[in-house]
Design an enzyme around this catalytic site. Sequence first.
Site, PDB file in Angstrom:
ATOM      1  N   LYS A   1      37.862  84.822  50.719  1.00  9.97           N
ATOM      2  CA  LYS A   1      38.393  85.915  51.588  1.00  9.97           C
ATOM      3  C   LYS A   1      38.252  87.142  50.609  1.00  9.97           C
ATOM      4  O   LYS A   1      38.981  87.429  49.537  1.00  9.97           O
ATOM      5  CB  LYS A   1      39.926  85.713  51.931  1.00  9.97           C
ATOM      6  CG  LYS A   1      40.610  86.810  52.673  1.00  9.97           C
ATOM      7  CD  LYS A   1      41.936  86.601  53.009  1.00  9.97           C
ATOM      8  CE  LYS A   1      42.760  87.696  53.943  1.00  9.97           C
ATOM      9  NZ  LYS A   1      42.917  88.840  53.021  1.00  9.97           N
TER      10      LYS A   1
ATOM     11  N   THR B   1      41.638  84.262  48.114  1.00  8.91           N
ATOM     12  CA  THR B   1      41.687  85.558  48.149  1.00  8.91           C
ATOM     13  C   THR B   1      41.074  85.995  46.747  1.00  8.91           C
ATOM     14  O   THR B   1      41.433  85.871  45.711  1.00  8.91           O
ATOM     15  CB  THR B   1      43.029  86.301  48.292  1.00  8.91           C
ATOM     16  OG1 THR B   1      43.567  86.138  49.538  1.00  8.91           O
ATOM     17  CG2 THR B   1      42.563  87.997  48.383  1.00  8.91           C
TER      18      THR B   1
HETATM   19  C1  FMN Z   1      51.263  94.407  54.266  1.00  3.98           C
HETATM   20  C2  FMN Z   1      49.863  93.729  53.920  1.00  3.98           C
HETATM   21  C3  FMN Z   1      50.206  92.549  53.427  1.00  3.98           C
HETATM   22  C4  FMN Z   1      48.783  91.992  52.984  1.00  3.98           C
HETATM   23  N1  FMN Z   1      49.310  90.728  52.112  1.00  3.98           N
HETATM   24  C5  FMN Z   1      48.171  89.798  51.812  1.00  3.98           C
HETATM   25  C6  FMN Z   1      48.604  88.603  51.214  1.00  3.98           C
HETATM   26  O1  FMN Z   1      49.528  87.968  50.940  1.00  3.98           O
HETATM   27  N2  FMN Z   1      47.207  87.936  51.042  1.00  3.98           N
HETATM   28  C7  FMN Z   1      46.074  88.251  51.373  1.00  3.98           C
HETATM   29  O2  FMN Z   1      44.976  87.644  51.152  1.00  3.98           O
HETATM   30  N3  FMN Z   1      45.793  89.316  52.124  1.00  3.98           N
HETATM   31  C8  FMN Z   1      46.869  90.144  52.324  1.00  3.98           C
HETATM   32  N4  FMN Z   1      46.712  91.329  53.210  1.00  3.98           N
HETATM   33  C9  FMN Z   1      45.383  91.749  53.613  1.00  3.98           C
HETATM   34  C10 FMN Z   1      45.052  90.904  55.213  1.00  3.98           C
HETATM   35  O3  FMN Z   1      45.024  89.816  54.895  1.00  3.98           O
HETATM   36  C11 FMN Z   1      43.989  91.650  55.674  1.00  3.98           C
HETATM   37  O4  FMN Z   1      42.741  91.450  54.737  1.00  3.98           O
HETATM   38  C12 FMN Z   1      43.941  93.154  56.065  1.00  3.98           C
HETATM   39  O5  FMN Z   1      45.240  93.354  56.274  1.00  3.98           O
HETATM   40  C13 FMN Z   1      42.843  93.400  57.318  1.00  3.98           C
HETATM   41  O6  FMN Z   1      42.952  94.562  57.593  1.00  3.98           O
HETATM   42  P1  FMN Z   1      44.166  95.350  59.089  1.00  3.98           P
HETATM   43  O7  FMN Z   1      45.321  95.302  58.272  1.00  3.98           O
HETATM   44  O8  FMN Z   1      43.377  96.507  58.890  1.00  3.98           O
HETATM   45  O9  FMN Z   1      43.742  94.403  60.022  1.00  3.98           O
HETATM   46  C14 FMN Z   1      47.677  92.176  53.328  1.00  3.98           C
HETATM   47  C15 FMN Z   1      47.686  93.276  54.177  1.00  3.98           C
HETATM   48  C16 FMN Z   1      48.624  94.095  54.432  1.00  3.98           C
HETATM   49  C17 FMN Z   1      48.623  95.192  55.379  1.00  3.98           C
END
Ligand code: FMN
Length: 369
Positions: free
Chosen positions: A233, A157
């Site tokens: 990412k 990320t």
């Molecule tokens: C509650 C939550 C926790 C997340 N935790 C991480 C994480 O630990 N690592 C990461 O790279 N992205 C994290 N993300 C981002 C997601 O990987 C992803 O990019 C995103 O949720 C996509 O959008 P959407 O929720 O509209 O599908 C998180 C997103 C949410 C909503």
Amino acid sequence: MSQPICVNDFEPWAKNKLTKNAWDYYCSGATEEQTLQDNCAAFKRYRLRPYVLNDVSQVDTSSSVLGDTIEFPVCIASTAMNKLAHEGGEIAAAKAASSLGSGFMQSTVSTTSIEDIAEATPGSLKWMQLYIFKTREVTKNIVQRAEKCGYKALFVTVDTPILGRRYDDVRNHLQLPSHLKLANFQSQKMSKGIQGVDGSGIEEFATKYIDPALQWKDILWLKSISKLPVVLKGIITAEMAQKAVEHKVDGIVVSNHGARQLDGVPATIDALPEIVKAVNGKCDVFLDGGVRTGTDVLKAVAMGAKAVFVGRPVLWGLAYDGENGVKSVLSILRDEFKMSMQLMGCRSVKELQEGKNLVVPQTFYPSNL
Ligand SMILES: Cc1cc2nc3c(=O)[nH]c(=O)nc-3n(C[C@H](O)[C@H](O)[C@H](O)COP(=O)(O)O)c2cc1C
Ligand SMILES: CCCCCCC(=O)C(=O)O
């Protein structure tokens, strides 16, 4: 509330079942949430131009991620602390993905360890999301364990040198309940590190441990310590996509972190075309952010994504009914994607990607100018 029949139907169920602490953490975007609104809204600014009379009695929805086949182009995005949604947590989500021939991206900040997920889901397609910590040994340890456990790639990320501000998490003093821990960390300090002392516990954790000095050379470091493919990412510009290609990455996820980092960045579907053009086939391109329907999936795939990842919908499914809830969410997206392929007159992902002007910005039509 009636039984969910589309992905958005799961959201109110989840809101009802979760604690305020968990719900606010899951649904929040950064600051004023402009990008959060736009991630979903932008999909609706693209229109579909179907082919007709093109025998769609048989369609093949499969695609691939870094060479591995997936039955349909929707996989699970890394989201932190899945046990806040359901006791089954990450194992329930990973099992759901595996049972449908999809893939699961595990967050570094998961409430189940790499080893426990691997043991519960042998032979399934899994990738490891990485944060790079100030103490590189912590990251290296996670990389080595993921490699040993058969994870197929590292998704680094790159949009999180610091954590974006989510107002409700600050107000709530977001913390991880005492019966849960961040299961990938060996030190007690890190595994119990989401405390919410002065504000958001997750922001405090990130400030303490994530390396804000991360640079492109660290991607080369990562490549030097592992044989696994490396995917970035969190790329949303052509310039950064070109740099990623120069650094010989294996893939890019066009992502704004579910609009949780820098508010005001574009919706991911709007950013996708410039990235596909810049990459010019040199690595796989994926997308996440705001995908809620089969036509959203179809638009992203037709515009050049090999697959999309979904975050919040999986958390809603987990909250609704654990593994079965996630299966329902993914099956709905699979079935809607298949239906929209048929209605578009496309029989494969290849046909979707090679068709001319199947998806156009709504300004294609003069009354929308
Ligand atoms: C509650 C939550 C926790 C997340 N935790 C991480 C994480 O630990 N690592 C990461 O790279 N992205 C994290 N993300 C981002 C997601 O990987 C992803 O990019 C995103 O949720 C996509 O959008 P959407 O929720 O509209 O599908 C998180 C997103 C949410 C909503
Ligand atoms: C390593 C600390 C930050 C984890 C943040 C989880 C996440 O990506 C999110 O909440 O969004």
